[in-house]
Enzyme design. Structure first.
Site, PDB file in Angstrom:
ATOM      1  N   TRP A  17      18.563 -57.586 -57.955  1.00 19.27           N
ATOM      2  CA  TRP A  17      19.802 -57.976 -57.305  1.00 19.27           C
ATOM      3  C   TRP A  17      19.997 -59.481 -57.265  1.00 19.27           C
ATOM      4  O   TRP A  17      21.123 -59.981 -57.243  1.00 19.27           O
ATOM      5  CB  TRP A  17      19.870 -57.404 -55.882  1.00 19.27           C
ATOM      6  CG  TRP A  17      18.750 -57.806 -54.966  1.00 19.27           C
ATOM      7  CD1 TRP A  17      17.567 -57.157 -54.777  1.00 19.27           C
ATOM      8  CD2 TRP A  17      18.703 -58.949 -54.104  1.00 19.27           C
ATOM      9  NE1 TRP A  17      16.786 -57.813 -53.846  1.00 19.27           N
ATOM     10  CE2 TRP A  17      17.458 -58.914 -53.408  1.00 19.27           C
ATOM     11  CE3 TRP A  17      19.594 -59.993 -53.829  1.00 19.27           C
ATOM     12  CZ2 TRP A  17      17.087 -59.876 -52.476  1.00 19.27           C
ATOM     13  CZ3 TRP A  17      19.222 -60.953 -52.900  1.00 19.27           C
ATOM     14  CH2 TRP A  17      17.991 -60.892 -52.233  1.00 19.27           C
TER      15      TRP A  17
ATOM     16  N   TRP B 283      24.986 -58.551 -51.485  1.00 22.15           N
ATOM     17  CA  TRP B 283      24.039 -58.104 -52.505  1.00 22.15           C
ATOM     18  C   TRP B 283      22.857 -57.360 -51.891  1.00 22.15           C
ATOM     19  O   TRP B 283      22.376 -56.360 -52.443  1.00 22.15           O
ATOM     20  CB  TRP B 283      23.578 -59.287 -53.361  1.00 22.15           C
ATOM     21  CG  TRP B 283      24.557 -59.541 -54.464  1.00 22.15           C
ATOM     22  CD1 TRP B 283      25.599 -60.417 -54.462  1.00 22.15           C
ATOM     23  CD2 TRP B 283      24.611 -58.864 -55.722  1.00 22.15           C
ATOM     24  NE1 TRP B 283      26.296 -60.321 -55.636  1.00 22.15           N
ATOM     25  CE2 TRP B 283      25.710 -59.386 -56.430  1.00 22.15           C
ATOM     26  CE3 TRP B 283      23.837 -57.871 -56.322  1.00 22.15           C
ATOM     27  CZ2 TRP B 283      26.065 -58.941 -57.710  1.00 22.15           C
ATOM     28  CZ3 TRP B 283      24.176 -57.426 -57.598  1.00 22.15           C
ATOM     29  CH2 TRP B 283      25.273 -57.949 -58.278  1.00 22.15           C
TER      30      TRP B 283
ATOM     31  N   ASN C 140      37.036 -56.945 -52.864  1.00 21.71           N
ATOM     32  CA  ASN C 140      35.790 -56.623 -52.174  1.00 21.71           C
ATOM     33  C   ASN C 140      35.237 -55.246 -52.543  1.00 21.71           C
ATOM     34  O   ASN C 140      34.028 -55.089 -52.710  1.00 21.71           O
ATOM     35  CB  ASN C 140      35.977 -56.703 -50.654  1.00 21.71           C
ATOM     36  CG  ASN C 140      34.662 -56.548 -49.915  1.00 21.71           C
ATOM     37  OD1 ASN C 140      33.736 -57.314 -50.133  1.00 21.71           O
ATOM     38  ND2 ASN C 140      34.571 -55.541 -49.062  1.00 21.71           N
TER      39      ASN C 140
ATOM     40  N   TRP D 176      11.625 -53.889 -61.061  1.00 23.52           N
ATOM     41  CA  TRP D 176      12.897 -54.146 -61.740  1.00 23.52           C
ATOM     42  C   TRP D 176      12.729 -54.160 -63.259  1.00 23.52           C
ATOM     43  O   TRP D 176      11.697 -54.590 -63.762  1.00 23.52           O
ATOM     44  CB  TRP D 176      13.473 -55.487 -61.273  1.00 23.52           C
ATOM     45  CG  TRP D 176      13.699 -55.587 -59.805  1.00 23.52           C
ATOM     46  CD1 TRP D 176      13.014 -56.364 -58.921  1.00 23.52           C
ATOM     47  CD2 TRP D 176      14.676 -54.880 -59.028  1.00 23.52           C
ATOM     48  NE1 TRP D 176      13.495 -56.189 -57.647  1.00 23.52           N
ATOM     49  CE2 TRP D 176      14.522 -55.281 -57.677  1.00 23.52           C
ATOM     50  CE3 TRP D 176      15.662 -53.943 -59.340  1.00 23.52           C
ATOM     51  CZ2 TRP D 176      15.319 -54.792 -56.659  1.00 23.52           C
ATOM     52  CZ3 TRP D 176      16.459 -53.446 -58.316  1.00 23.52           C
ATOM     53  CH2 TRP D 176      16.281 -53.870 -56.990  1.00 23.52           C
TER      54      TRP D 176
ATOM     55  N   TRP E  93      31.892 -59.496 -39.670  1.00 26.07           N
ATOM     56  CA  TRP E  93      30.855 -59.369 -40.703  1.00 26.07           C
ATOM     57  C   TRP E  93      30.435 -60.754 -41.193  1.00 26.07           C
ATOM     58  O   TRP E  93      29.246 -61.025 -41.402  1.00 26.07           O
ATOM     59  CB  TRP E  93      31.376 -58.552 -41.887  1.00 26.07           C
ATOM     60  CG  TRP E  93      31.108 -57.084 -41.816  1.00 26.07           C
ATOM     61  CD1 TRP E  93      32.017 -56.097 -41.559  1.00 26.07           C
ATOM     62  CD2 TRP E  93      29.848 -56.419 -42.031  1.00 26.07           C
ATOM     63  NE1 TRP E  93      31.394 -54.869 -41.593  1.00 26.07           N
ATOM     64  CE2 TRP E  93      30.067 -55.031 -41.873  1.00 26.07           C
ATOM     65  CE3 TRP E  93      28.552 -56.863 -42.324  1.00 26.07           C
ATOM     66  CZ2 TRP E  93      29.051 -54.089 -42.016  1.00 26.07           C
ATOM     67  CZ3 TRP E  93      27.541 -55.925 -42.461  1.00 26.07           C
ATOM     68  CH2 TRP E  93      27.791 -54.554 -42.307  1.00 26.07           C
TER      69      TRP E  93
ATOM     70  N   GLU F 201      36.166 -57.729 -40.365  1.00 26.62           N
ATOM     71  CA  GLU F 201      35.653 -58.414 -41.560  1.00 26.62           C
ATOM     72  C   GLU F 201      35.247 -59.848 -41.213  1.00 26.62           C
ATOM     73  O   GLU F 201      34.268 -60.372 -41.756  1.00 26.62           O
ATOM     74  CB  GLU F 201      36.709 -58.415 -42.677  1.00 26.62           C
ATOM     75  CG  GLU F 201      37.026 -57.043 -43.232  1.00 26.62           C
ATOM     76  CD  GLU F 201      35.804 -56.358 -43.818  1.00 26.62           C
ATOM     77  OE1 GLU F 201      35.058 -57.014 -44.582  1.00 26.62           O
ATOM     78  OE2 GLU F 201      35.592 -55.168 -43.515  1.00 26.62           O
TER      79      GLU F 201
END
Length: 474
Positions: free
Chosen positions: A363, A386, A345, A310, A281, A278
């Site tokens: 988004w 996102w 998370n 959208w 990441w 993590e």
């Protein structure tokens, strides 16, 4: 006597702070520290009021730690980043500063600000020196065989671990007291000209002392149980140090070294490595910001996703923001974030997927709302998350992967413990019906003070697939 200035930003700690350590290397130098609040810039970046309050409290603790070492901390205000070079120039002239030390930030606005500062100070004979402090490995140091930034996480992670095995980044000690230490009790810092919002100080205790304690406690035992607990929001199974990393109260090097001190085989231990991954990441998303600066401007990495049509539905967006969608796991998660400024998370993925793939809302609206609420708001991680959910980023979920919010709730909050914590109006719904309470209520002729689902998931999924496929083919 020379005077060194440490310009603090998202590095609010005295231990393992590269800029502070370098500024204090000369025993003869007079060392000052400065934090510049930029409320108009923060507003444009939608900084959460809870995060502003947390930063201020952490800065106050750091002020006392610096004072004990003979280093005064100054706090100044200016509107935005454009005004910062002038403020620093004036401060350096007033205090006869010879050298400026700071730790790099990698977002576009911040990098432009720092370049302007260096030009301005150079013209005034002040040498500025920056450091890669907020990362384990500096951007551009983990590349493919073609000397390019990785676009996919897994090979990046493998290459990253290989680099760590070749040599770990070092932690530097806190500065020793200066010759004039300690200073008199420092005056109270003036408040930021920015809205503050109270936060749960038991969950997120500000300052370096609490951060190091939390890190020690997590690395001793919970980290070994992290793989099985991290997806269960009713369990306190995550580290909750994201706020300390986002604000620089902890460094990733401290996290790595503490982990390996408690678990020396951490790079090979599969259970322990899940948490370390993590951190990798986090590195991946920050390295990407440097390789593709357009990500800072909220542009999708995958070009064709710009063409997704959208929906504009303010009422449904507000229902999502307020936790009134009629999908219990989504609503409980959103209410958790609105209350605590933090969200588990797994729930960040579920709620993001719902906004994008069930409501077909851009988004970027969700990304912005999260930043406005999160005490651990961080552009790189938030944007990366996102874009993953929107199937528009690096190594993102395929556009046809669409979470079913009901089955996600059943899988990760089976008995509804987390849901009941945040949706007390559902406290009397039986466990087996907690994820679809209206079906139970209707069958038993019970009135619930809880909204009906604002969208049918099956129909929404079909609509979203059509929208993405049309964009991909256009």
């Amino acid at each position: 006597m020379t005077t060194h200035l440490v310009w603090l930003r998202n590095d609010l700690r005295i231990h393992d702070n590269y800029a502070l350590h370098a500024a204090c290397r000369s025993e003869e130098a007079n060392v000052l520290a400065l934090f510049i609040a930029t409320p108009a810039q923060w507003k444009s970046h939608t900084m959460a009021p809870k995060q502003a309050a947390f930063i201020y409290d952490s800065l106050t603790e750091m002020q006392h730690a610096l004072s004990e070492r003979g280093i005064p901390l100054h706090l100044l205000h200016c509107d935005d980043f454009a005004a910062v070079p002038g403020v620093l120039k004036e401060f350096c002239e007033q205090h006869q500063v010879d050298r400026l030390f700071y730790n790099y930030q990698y977002e576009v606005n911040e990098r432009q600000r720092d370049a302007a500062v260096e030009r301005t100070l150079y013209d005034n004979d002040v040498i500025a020196q920056g450091f890669d402090d907020s990362l384990l490995l500096s951007p551009g140091s983990v590349l493919t065989g073609n000397r390019e930034m990785y676009k996919v996480f897994t090979p990046f992670s493998r290459a990253f671990v290989k680099r760590l095995n070749e040599g770990l980044p070092e932690c530097v000690p806190a500065p020793t007291p200066r010759k004039n230490a300690p200073l008199a009790k420092p005056p109270e810092l003036p408040p930021f000209d920015y809205p503050f919002e109270d936060y749960d100080r038991n969950l997120f205790t500000a300052g370096e002392t609490a951060a190091l304690q939390r890190l020690r406690e997590f690395c001793q035992q919970p980290v070994t149980e992290y793989p099985e607990n991290r997806n269960i929001p009713a369990v306190d199974g995550t580290s909750r140090i994201s706020v300390y990393l986002a604000t620089g109260v902890l460094s990733p090097r401290q996290c790595l070294h503490r982990l390996l001190r408690e678990h020396p085989a951490g790079l090979e231990d599969k259970n322990v490595f899940v948490w370390l991954n993590e951190l990798i990441w986090r590195e991946f998303y920050r390295h990407l910001l440097v390789a593709w600066p357009s990500l800072c401007r909220h542009q999708p990495f995958i070009g064709w996703t710009k063409k997704v049509a959208w929906r504009q539905d303010k009422a449904q967006q507000e229902a999502w923001e307020q936790g009134r969608t009629g999908y219990p796991i989504v609503d409980a998660a959103m209410r958790q974030m609105n209350s605590l400024g933090w969200m588990h998370n797994r729930l960040r993925m579920i709620t993001a997927s719902f906004l994008i793939k069930d409501l077909l809302i851009d988004w970027r609206k969700g990304e912005r709302y999260f930043m406005s609420q999160l005490i651990d708001g961080d552009l790189a991680a938030n944007n990366g998350g996102w874009q993953w959910a929107a199937s528009s980023g690096n190594d993102a979920a395929p556009y046809f992967r669409i979470f079913n919010p009901t089955t996600q709730g059943e899988r990760f909050d089976k008995d509804g413990s987390f849901i009941r914590q945040w949706l007390p109006e559902l406290k009397n719904v039986p466990d087996q019906h907690i994820h679809q309470p209206h079906i139970w209520a209707e069958k038993n002729q019970i009135s619930l003070d809880y909204p009906a689902p604002i969208v049918d998931h099956k129909e929404a999924r079909k609509r979203t697939l059509e929208a993405y496929e049309a964009a991909r083919k256009s």
